[in-house]
Design an enzyme around this catalytic site. Sequence first.
Site, PDB file in Angstrom:
ATOM      1  N   HIS A 179       0.900  -1.241  -0.027  1.00  0.00           N
ATOM      2  CA  HIS A 179       0.022   0.185   0.090  1.00  0.00           C
ATOM      3  C   HIS A 179       0.860   1.314  -0.011  1.00  0.00           C
ATOM      4  CE1 HIS A 179      -3.295  -2.669   1.209  1.00  0.00           C
ATOM      5  NE2 HIS A 179      -2.448  -3.394   1.924  1.00  0.00           N
ATOM      6  N   SER A 212      15.654  22.055 -15.944  1.00  0.00           N
ATOM      7  CA  SER A 212      14.596  22.783 -16.201  1.00  0.00           C
ATOM      8  C   SER A 212      14.898  24.057 -16.623  1.00  0.00           C
ATOM      9  CB  SER A 212      13.677  23.070 -14.970  1.00  0.00           C
ATOM     10  OG  SER A 212      12.926  24.322 -15.117  1.00  0.00           O
ATOM     11  N   LYS A 268      16.670  21.871 -10.678  1.00  0.00           N
ATOM     12  CA  LYS A 268      16.033  20.854 -11.182  1.00  0.00           C
ATOM     13  C   LYS A 268      16.817  19.687 -11.680  1.00  0.00           C
ATOM     14  CE  LYS A 268      11.728  20.594 -11.110  1.00  0.00           C
ATOM     15  NZ  LYS A 268      10.878  19.434 -10.631  1.00  0.00           N
ATOM     16  N   GLU A 302      10.170   8.571 -17.181  1.00  0.00           N
ATOM     17  CA  GLU A 302       9.078   9.236 -17.256  1.00  0.00           C
ATOM     18  C   GLU A 302       8.542   8.806 -18.705  1.00  0.00           C
ATOM     19  OE1 GLU A 302       8.137  13.310 -15.254  1.00  0.00           O
ATOM     20  OE2 GLU A 302      10.299  13.292 -16.074  1.00  0.00           O
TER      21      GLU A 302
END
Length: 444
Positions: A140, A261, A267, A274
Site C-alpha cells: 500500500h 528545467s 532541477k 517518465e
Amino acid sequence: MREINASIPFDKALWRQDIAGSRAHVAMLAKQGIVSAEDAKAIDDGLQQVAAEYERDGVPEDWDLEDIHMTVEARLTELIGPVAGRLHTARSRNDQVATDFKLWVREATNCALDGIAALQRALVVRAGEHADSVMPGFTHLQTAQPVTLGHHLLAYYEMLRRDASRFGDNLARADECPLGAAALAGTGFDLDRTMTADALGFARPTANSLDTVSDRDFALDYLQAASQCALHLSRLAEELILWASQPFGFVRLPDSLSTGSSIMPQKKNPDAAELVRGHAGRIVGATTALIVTMKGLPLAYSKDMQDDKPPVFEAAGLLDLCLAAMEGMIAGADFNAERMRHAAGLGHATATDLADWLVREADIPFREAHHITGAAVKLADRKECTLEDLSLDDLKGIDARLDERVRAVLTLDASVAARASYGGTAPDRVREQVAAARRALGME
Ligand code: ARG
C-alpha cells in the site's frame, strides 16, 4: 484513393523481407519446373540489384505503386523486362505480405529478447552489489517490512524472465511459413512449400491457406508480449521516479538520462523514466488498435489488415528504446544505501519480527502476538522512538513474556537475515539468486 490505399509510406520497412521471400519463391518455382532456370536466374539477379539499390538509396515512395510488393516488382520489371512478370506465378500479395510481416515480427522478437537480456544483466549486476543494502519494503506504499535492494531489483529480473519466455513462445508459434497459400485457397501449381519455408528459416509451411492469409496472431502475440514487458518497465520507471524524488532520495539517476528545467536551476528531472512510463501507454494503445482492427473481419484477407503494420512498427520501436533507456538507468543509477537504510528504520518495519519472536520463543498464537506487538508500536509512537529503543521496563509493561533477547531480532539486519525462506529477501538468498541469474544469462 491513392492516398487512402497506399501503404508504401510505412510498409517499405519490409523491403528486405519482401526480397528474401521473392528469392525463395523463384528458386522454388525453378526447382519445380514452373519457371525456367534461365528466367529464375534473371529474376534472382534482378532482385539482388533492387536490394543493392534500396540499401544504397532507400526505397522510393510512389503512391501509385501502392505497397512494397508492387514497388519491388515494378523496379524489377524496369531492370529485367517482362520476364519479371513470372515471379508472381502461384503467389498473391496476400501470402506475400503475411510472409514478409511474419519475418519482420520474428526479427523484432529477437531484438526484444536481446534488449531484455541486456537489462536483466544490468539488474543482476546491481543486485549483486546491493545484496546487503536494506531498504523499506512497502505494501500500500506504506512501510511494511525491510527488504534488500538486491531482492527488489531481482523482482524485475523475474518479470523480465517471464517476458522473455513469452517472446520465446511466440517464436515457436510463428515458425510456420505463409508463402504458397496464394490469395486464399492455395494454388493449382505444384509448389514445394517446404522448400520455401526452409529457405526463409521457418520449420514448416502453414497448414490452412484460408487461415494463413487471415492470420495476424503473430503480430498480436508480439504486441501482447510487448505490452506486458512495457507494463513491467513502466512499474520500474515509476519506482525510479519516486525514489529519485527529494523526499525519498533513494537514488540519483544518471545525468545522461535526465534533464534540467528551463526556469528552475536546481532541477534534475527523470525524463527517460517518465518517457518509459509514457511509452508503455502507447504500446498498450498499439496493441488495442490491432485487436480492434482484427476482431470483426470475415475470412479471408480484407484491406483493413493493411493497418496491421503501423501499430507493430510503433510498438517495436518504442519497446527497444524503453529497454535500452532502462538498461542505462539501472546500470548508471547511484543508489543511496544509507538513505534507504534510514528510511527502513522508520515506520516500525520490524514489528513483524517482534510478533514472530513471541510465537517462537513464548509459544504465543500469532494473532495474540500481533496484538501485543500492536501495543508496543503504539508505545513507541507515543515515545517517538523505535521498537528497538523501548526499555526493558517498557516491554515488560506490555507483556511479561517479552525479555531482553527480543532486541536482537528488532534490528534491520536481523530482520532481513531472518527472511531466509526460499525466495526470501535475506542477503544470502539474494546472493544465491544472483548467482543463478548470472548462470542463466551466461554471465559466468
Ligand atoms: N499492402 C497490402 C497489405 O499490407 C498487401 C496485400 C494486398 N492484397 C490485396 N489483395 N489487395 O495488406
